[in-house]
Enzyme design. Structure first.
Site, PDB file in Angstrom:
ATOM      1  N   GLU A  90      -6.196   8.469   5.818  1.00  0.00           N
ATOM      2  CA  GLU A  90      -7.317   7.636   5.401  1.00  0.00           C
ATOM      3  C   GLU A  90      -8.633   8.215   5.924  1.00  0.00           C
ATOM      4  O   GLU A  90      -9.650   8.216   5.230  1.00  0.00           O
ATOM      5  CB  GLU A  90      -7.104   6.211   5.943  1.00  0.00           C
ATOM      6  CG  GLU A  90      -7.895   5.142   5.224  1.00  0.00           C
ATOM      7  CD  GLU A  90      -7.337   3.738   5.528  1.00  0.00           C
ATOM      8  OE1 GLU A  90      -6.460   3.286   4.771  1.00  0.00           O
ATOM      9  OE2 GLU A  90      -7.740   3.136   6.536  1.00  0.00           O
ATOM     10  N   GLU A 140      -9.567  11.043   3.818  1.00  0.00           N
ATOM     11  CA  GLU A 140     -10.061  10.525   2.531  1.00  0.00           C
ATOM     12  C   GLU A 140     -11.519  10.049   2.681  1.00  0.00           C
ATOM     13  O   GLU A 140     -12.364  10.349   1.836  1.00  0.00           O
ATOM     14  CB  GLU A 140      -9.167   9.366   2.078  1.00  0.00           C
ATOM     15  CG  GLU A 140      -9.503   8.825   0.693  1.00  0.00           C
ATOM     16  CD  GLU A 140      -8.659   7.599   0.328  1.00  0.00           C
ATOM     17  OE1 GLU A 140      -7.823   7.170   1.157  1.00  0.00           O
ATOM     18  OE2 GLU A 140      -8.850   7.071  -0.787  1.00  0.00           O
ATOM     19  N   CYS A 156      -4.115  -1.441   4.165  1.00  0.00           N
ATOM     20  CA  CYS A 156      -2.877  -1.694   4.912  1.00  0.00           C
ATOM     21  C   CYS A 156      -2.286  -3.069   4.638  1.00  0.00           C
ATOM     22  O   CYS A 156      -1.121  -3.302   4.877  1.00  0.00           O
ATOM     23  CB  CYS A 156      -3.125  -1.630   6.409  1.00  0.00           C
ATOM     24  SG  CYS A 156      -4.019  -0.191   6.922  1.00  0.00           S
ATOM     25  N   SER A 195      -8.952   2.503  -0.264  1.00  0.00           N
ATOM     26  CA  SER A 195      -8.319   3.769   0.087  1.00  0.00           C
ATOM     27  C   SER A 195      -7.047   3.888  -0.738  1.00  0.00           C
ATOM     28  O   SER A 195      -6.365   2.892  -1.001  1.00  0.00           O
ATOM     29  CB  SER A 195      -7.978   3.761   1.578  1.00  0.00           C
ATOM     30  OG  SER A 195      -6.977   4.722   1.847  1.00  0.00           O
ATOM     31  N   LYS A 198       4.422  -8.369   2.687  1.00  0.00           N
ATOM     32  CA  LYS A 198       5.136  -7.089   2.752  1.00  0.00           C
ATOM     33  C   LYS A 198       6.416  -7.115   1.926  1.00  0.00           C
ATOM     34  O   LYS A 198       6.894  -6.085   1.480  1.00  0.00           O
ATOM     35  CB  LYS A 198       5.476  -6.768   4.211  1.00  0.00           C
ATOM     36  CG  LYS A 198       4.267  -6.401   5.056  1.00  0.00           C
ATOM     37  CD  LYS A 198       3.862  -4.964   4.861  1.00  0.00           C
ATOM     38  CE  LYS A 198       2.586  -4.640   5.616  1.00  0.00           C
ATOM     39  NZ  LYS A 198       1.945  -3.418   5.109  1.00  0.00           N
ATOM     40  N   GLU A 235       5.293  -6.378  -1.463  1.00  0.00           N
ATOM     41  CA  GLU A 235       4.867  -4.981  -1.505  1.00  0.00           C
ATOM     42  C   GLU A 235       6.070  -4.049  -1.620  1.00  0.00           C
ATOM     43  O   GLU A 235       6.064  -3.093  -2.402  1.00  0.00           O
ATOM     44  CB  GLU A 235       4.063  -4.648  -0.244  1.00  0.00           C
ATOM     45  CG  GLU A 235       3.456  -3.256  -0.248  1.00  0.00           C
ATOM     46  CD  GLU A 235       2.811  -2.896   1.092  1.00  0.00           C
ATOM     47  OE1 GLU A 235       3.318  -3.337   2.144  1.00  0.00           O
ATOM     48  OE2 GLU A 235       1.814  -2.166   1.081  1.00  0.00           O
ATOM     49  N   GLU A 289       5.817   0.503  -8.122  1.00  0.00           N
ATOM     50  CA  GLU A 289       5.237   1.813  -7.822  1.00  0.00           C
ATOM     51  C   GLU A 289       5.680   2.353  -6.460  1.00  0.00           C
ATOM     52  O   GLU A 289       5.386   3.495  -6.127  1.00  0.00           O
ATOM     53  CB  GLU A 289       3.702   1.770  -7.924  1.00  0.00           C
ATOM     54  CG  GLU A 289       2.998   0.726  -7.081  1.00  0.00           C
ATOM     55  CD  GLU A 289       2.783  -0.591  -7.816  1.00  0.00           C
ATOM     56  OE1 GLU A 289       3.659  -0.988  -8.611  1.00  0.00           O
ATOM     57  OE2 GLU A 289       1.736  -1.229  -7.583  1.00  0.00           O
ATOM     58  N   CYS A 296      -2.988  -8.865  11.566  1.00  0.00           N
ATOM     59  CA  CYS A 296      -1.532  -9.030  11.419  1.00  0.00           C
ATOM     60  C   CYS A 296      -0.929  -9.935  12.495  1.00  0.00           C
ATOM     61  O   CYS A 296       0.082 -10.590  12.251  1.00  0.00           O
ATOM     62  CB  CYS A 296      -0.854  -7.682  11.461  1.00  0.00           C
ATOM     63  SG  CYS A 296      -1.506  -6.561  10.226  1.00  0.00           S
TER      64      CYS A 296
END
Lengths: 595, 386, 156
Positions: free
Chosen positions: A283, A286, A309, A329, A368, A371, A376, A525
């Site tokens: 990141e 990037e 994240c 990102s 999560k 996710e 993908e 988190c």
């Protein structure tokens, strides 16, 4: 308004600030009034009525949570009248409730259950008015299960979704006897604008909202000798898991957790922190690329760049700001980086058939789970992460294994992909990703450590909803001379309400920032939707303190110094943002419907 | 010999004056004088809670801020009440005059008539009258923009904070009080909410003066009151009566000679059985909206109560526990007793429950269920069981 | 759907796009389309920029904001006490047999929906009903047959 109010509660005089509720005034002198719809994170509802007290001179009882203290008030918090009324309210709630507590995931951690016992309520007082239609559990979402038969209509979830997250996926619907907490036209949870953040779960007093549980499947994998079952544990889990296992809030249980997981039969116990460090490299690279494009090549690039994240945040921006996904990102979250590498790099290094790997993630998070199931997220050629567990589920699995957790010895994570730094650890707290990124970026750009004592970048820490900071790059290394004198402006938002503020600035073209960290959950988190219940600001702060203590205890505290990270670039990925990275560690986002 | 109910002729009186003359005359006086007149008249809200109207307006004038609202509560949903419909049909000018005087006194420039959806057929005529009013208000230089807001079908929106919530585009759920609308009402601004009849009465107080108005009624309940009379009566309709009569006098006048019980104050009020007719005074805190339903001896009081509870279970907003679940329990409970699934003593448990509902419900709806429930169950217990 | 969009666009121009515009807009849709369809509620959410769940939650609170498909004429028969005393049951069963639908149902040709409703404020002239915005009082089975005869023959 600082003028004080003096009132009498149960014979004691108490002086409070103007606007203080009777409930809080009583709390100040250690008088506990029962509550259900009240939650300190949320606005006052005053709808469960369990907190009623007697206000001398008034014909009816008063909801103490919803009534401001007033001068000269004389309040009784316990009297025959109050006890009878509260018992009736409890009996009514129970009559509308599916009272099969033995099969309830929230059993023993349920506010209704506790009060029901306190008030000695049983099923025989009133007839059941539980509706048949409410007994079908909505299990359509990968993340959140909704069981209306356990719902007490306190609206904490509705207020959470509205006030903390600005999503409003849950609403009060219908009226009177048919009133319920539901979704748009009662659609299942997977068909609505829901970020899966799970904050509704941690704010639910009962078992009406829970995470979808996967631990039976995980036991099945562990029990299957043909499977190689690995687990990666997120930084926020180790500072909260203890709450599930009898430790006070804020206790770090990293070493015991590793031991427990090994004894439970995971073939390898690894650390999400490893890919958190990797995230910083990818990141960070990037971001530097975008800055170079903007400053040197004068290209149109999406700035600020925003972290990716937090899967609740990702789904939020996909729904709410689908035209602005370019700001994200392209890095996958540490969980998904881990998953992609587990079935490629790890499998290769360990000589294991990736098809036999079952990759589990222990997360503080409900989103999560969704996710992990995104189509993908299959860049390894398999589903990268097979199952996500919450901290709560992990706690139950440990209890189920019969381990005496508190007596376990401390152990270290396995290798490879088990090495981490303090920078990765602080990913768990709001501002942590930003701090980790700055520690590394500043070093890469200038060759020196960030100019903060002990690497602790205090301005990005804390529970304030939006934090902004800036850092000036001076005496840059030649490679980064384009940043000489540049003052990088950063912001941190946690809770989607605050993310919305950041995004609205971007939409309006007034965002001053280069880099923004967003976490869906308040506190980051450590306050995630998969964390032990309850979560309050006091608890968030203790978990945060534990997080930074864990950081301070780490020998390495900057991501670029993680030896395993160096190793994976040397042996496998070659360079940040290289072809392999691009394939395994980065992703694309999709536009979703806003309404 | 009981006295006959005294018919009064104030609200429906012809009082032949030019359009909006009451408003024009009133505006020639000082605001303080007008408020003093209203306070002195003893006029109380005609919607149910009975708050002194003059005091409410006085508080509104004392509120700071340039934006204030005046709302006429025409969400007449109490079963057995239809006097506001009659008022809006026959003397809308008096209602609007009352609103305009209130706006002038309190310094409000925006007003709404919150008309229940069931009365949508009144909109056209009411709008015509508002247009006439606008010409006259222009003449006297009163800046008061009056509009009709159409409800969407919810009894609880008769509760003023629920009404305001619905006007704000939200579910019609009553708010926690304090703050009261007079401080923090529509869109967070000071708001006077009064019933249709209250505004009409206020304009008549201004017209005839407090001294004249006070000649009617009792010390507690000044002036006249509209009664909606329905049920087993040969004279159903709206009547303007003086407060303070006994139920006996009322039943003698309006009953069919076989009156068994009178429901005073609608479903939210009390059911008075024949044995109590002489001692029960209409206006003793039980008038609510002036709904009076008369039942003769052919009526099953179980069916009456069942009808009420079915109404409550549907019309409760559902937000607070005692009202949402309590109403369902009372309904289910009397059904079970009637069917023999629960013993007769279960009625006592339900009576206690209705008392808990009175003590703990958030708004007047849940708090008043016990009125009709306990008066019917106590007085007609056999009918509940057999 | 294009029509619905246009309608909502026009309604939002008339009533505004603030939250307080919600009820008038929803009422405007019901007036034209008899009920609030999923698409219309989504469009309202978009225009007012509030969540669809909130639109639905608000609409489903109110008896006259139907979120189930309704016919061109929505018949609401008063079921409150005095109308009940005066023979509401017989009125209902007559309507059911004339329209061949039960309470809560909509006729196959989408012309009629039959509902019960709480007090219409027409107690002194019960039994009463409203059909869309029009009211009918002192109902008898004969009167019902006559009224619906006219509706069925498209005379109203």
């Amino acid at each position: 308004m600082a003028n004080n109010i003096t009132l009498t509660i149960d014979g004691h005089q108490v002086t409070v600030d103007h606007g203080t509720s009777i409930l809080d005034a009583a709390k100040k002198i250690n008088i506990k009034i029962p509550t259900l719809c009240h939650h300190e994170d949320l606005c006052v509802a005053g709808n469960c009525r369990i907190c009623v007290v007697e206000q001398v001179g008034k014909q009816t009882l008063t909801a103490s949570c919803a009534t401001p203290a007033d001068n000269g008030m004389i309040i009784l918090t316990s009297s025959p009248k109050i006890r009878r009324a509260r018992k009736d309210i409890m009996a009514l709630l129970v009559s509308e409730h599916n009272t099969q507590c033995t099969t309830c995931y929230r059993s023993t951690n349920c506010e209704l259950q506790i009060l029901s016992a306190e008030y000695n309520v049983d099923n025989s007082i009133y007839m059941s008015v539980l509706k048949d239609g409410d007994c079908k559990i909505d299990k359509a979402s990968w993340s959140v299960e909704k069981d209306n038969s356990k719902c007490i209509r306190c609206q904490r979830c509705v207020r959470t979704c509205a006030e903390i997250q600005h999503v409003n996926a849950l609403a009060v619907t219908e009226r009177g006897k048919d009133m319920k907490i539901s979704t748009f036209m009662h659609l299942p949870m997977n068909e609505i604008v829901c970020t899966n953040c799970g904050q509704c779960i941690t704010h639910c007093p009962t078992g009406a909202l829970t995470e979808r549980r996967y631990y039976d499947e995980i036991w099945a994998a562990i029990d299957d000798p043909k499977k190689h079952v690995i687990i990666n544990t997120a930084p926020a889990v180790r500072v909260a898991l203890g709450e599930m296992l009898g430790y006070p809030v804020g206790t770090r249980v990293t070493g015991k957790m590793v031991t427990a997981l090994k004894q439970m039969g995971f073939n390898s116990v690894l650390d999400t922190d490893f890919t958190a460090d990797l995230t910083i490299i990818e990141e960070g690279t990037e971001l530097l690329g975008r800055l170079k494009d903007a400053l040197v090549h004068k290209k149109q690039v999406s700035l600020p760049m925003i972290t990716s994240c937090s899967p609740g945040w990702i789904k939020f921006i996909e729904h709410m700001y689908p035209e602005h996904l370019g700001h994200l990102s392209s890095c996958k979250s540490p969980q998904q980086m881990f998953g992609a590498l587990a079935k490629t790099y790890y499998a290769e290094k360990m000589g294991i058939d990736p098809a036999s790997i079952v990759s589990v993630a222990a997360m503080p998070c409900a989103a999560k789970k969704f996710e992990a199931n995104r189509p993908e997220m299959r860049d390894s050629g398999f589903q990268d992460i097979d199952a996500g567990l919450t901290t709560r589920e992990l706690g139950y699995m440990i209890k189920q294994s019969g381990l005496n957790f508190q007596d376990l010895e401390n152990n270290s994570f396995d290798t490879i992909m088990g090495e981490s730094t303090g920078a990765a650890v602080i990913f768990g707290a709001t501002g942590g990703v930003m701090e980790a990124a700055l520690r590394t970026a500043y070093f890469l750009i200038t060759g020196r450590n960030v100019p903060f004592e002990n690497l602790n970048i205090m301005p990005v820490r804390g529970l304030e909803g939006i934090k902004a900071a800036s850092i000036k790059f001076e005496k840059c290394l030649p490679e980064y001379s384009f940043l000489e004198g540049v003052e990088a402006k950063v912001a941190i938002a946690h809770g989607l309400k605050n993310a919305r503020v950041i995004m609205d600035q971007i939409v309006a073209g007034t965002s001053p920032y280069h880099f923004v960290e967003v976490m869906a959950c308040p506190g980051g988190c450590i306050g995630g939707g998969g964390q032990p219940i309850p979560t309050t600001n006091e608890i968030r702060q203790k978990r945060i303190d534990a997080t930074y203590a864990e950081d301070m205890g780490k020998p390495i505290r900057m991501s670029h110094e993680n030896p395993e990270v160096a190793q994976i670039y040397a042996e496998y990925l070659k360079v940040p943002l290289g072809e392999k990275s691009h394939h395994l560690l980065h992703t694309k986002y999709r536009k979703r419907n806003r309404y | 010999m009981t006295q006959k109910p005294k018919k009064v002729d104030i609200i429906f009186s012809p009082y032949s004056v030019a359009p909006y003359q009451i408003l024009k005359d009133t505006m020639k006086r000082s605001k303080e004088e007008v408020i003093a007149e209203l306070v002195s008249s003893g006029l109380r809200g005609r919607g149910g809670a009975g708050f002194p109207t003059g005091m409410k307006w006085k508080f509104a004038t004392e509120q700071k801020g340039s934006v204030k609202y005046v709302i006429c509560n025409a969400d007449e949903g109490e079963p057995g009440t239809f006097k506001d419909r009659k008022l809006l049909m026959s003397v809308p000018r008096k209602v609007i005059s009352g609103m305009a005087i209130c706006a002038w006194v309190t310094g409000s420039t925006e007003g709404f008539i919150y008309l229940r959806r069931e009365y949508k057929y009144l909109v056209n005529d009411l709008q015509k009258e508002i247009d006439i009013f606008k010409q006259h208000s222009k003449e006297v230089g009163l800046n008061f923009n009056l509009q009709i807001f159409l409800g969407a079908g919810a009894y609880v929106c008769g509760e003023e904070t629920a009404l305001i919530e619905s006007m704000e585009g939200k579910r019609g759920e009553p708010r926690n009080k304090p703050p009261y609308p007079i401080q923090d009402g529509f869109l967070g601004k000071p708001t006077v909410v009064n019933n249709v009849e209250t505004f009409a009465s206020a304009s008549m107080v201004c017209r005839i003066g407090a001294t004249e108005y006070k000649k009617f009624g009792t010390a507690d309940q000044r002036g006249s009151k509209l009664f909606s009379i329905s049920g087993d009566s040969p004279k159903e309709g709206v009547f303007e009566l003086e407060l303070g009569m006994s139920v006996e006098a009322f039943a003698n006048e309006f009953g069919d000679g076989d009156t068994k019980a009178v429901q005073v104050g609608g479903v939210a009020g009390f059911c008075v059985p024949r044995k109590d007719f002489a001692k029960a005074i209409i206006g003793d805190g039980n008038t609510t909206g002036g709904s009076t339903m008369i039942f003769n001896s052919s009526r099953s009081m179980y069916r009456v109560l069942h009808n009420y509870l079915d109404f409550y279970a549907e019309e409760s907003c559902g937000q607070c526990t005692p009202c949402r679940i309590g109403c369902q329990q009372l309904l289910k409970g009397i059904e079970a007793v009637k069917k023999g699934e629960k013993p007769a003593e279960y009625l006592d448990q339900l009576l206690k429950l209705s008392e808990s509902m009175r003590l703990t419900s958030k708004c007047g709806l849940g708090q008043s269920v016990t009125n009709s429930f306990s008066s019917i169950v106590t007085n007609f217990r056999e009918e509940m069981i057999f | 759907m294009a029509d619905t969009k246009e309608l909502i666009n026009a309604l939002s121009k008339k009533h505004g796009i603030e939250r307080k515009s919600l009820l008038p807009i929803l009422q405007g849709i019901v007036e034209k389309e008899n009920y609030l369809s999923k698409d219309s509620m989504l469009e309202v959410a978009k225009v007012l920029d509030i969540s669809a769940a909130e639109v639905y939650g608000t609409a489903s609170f109110f008896s006259f904001l139907d979120t189930k498909e309704r016919g061109q004429y929505v018949v609401r028969v008063c079921k409150s006490m005095t109308c009940d005393m005066k023979g509401k049951e017989e009125i209902l069963s007559t309507i059911e047999s004339v329209l061949k639908i039960k309470i809560g149902e909509t006729s196959q040709d989408k012309k009629f929906s039959l509902l019960e409703t709480n007090c219409l404020g027409l107690c002194e002239e019960g039994p009463a009903m409203i059909i869309n915005d029009d009211y009918f009082v002192k109902l008898t089975p004969e009167k019902i047959r006559e009224i619906f005869g006219r509706y069925l023959r498209n005379e109203i």
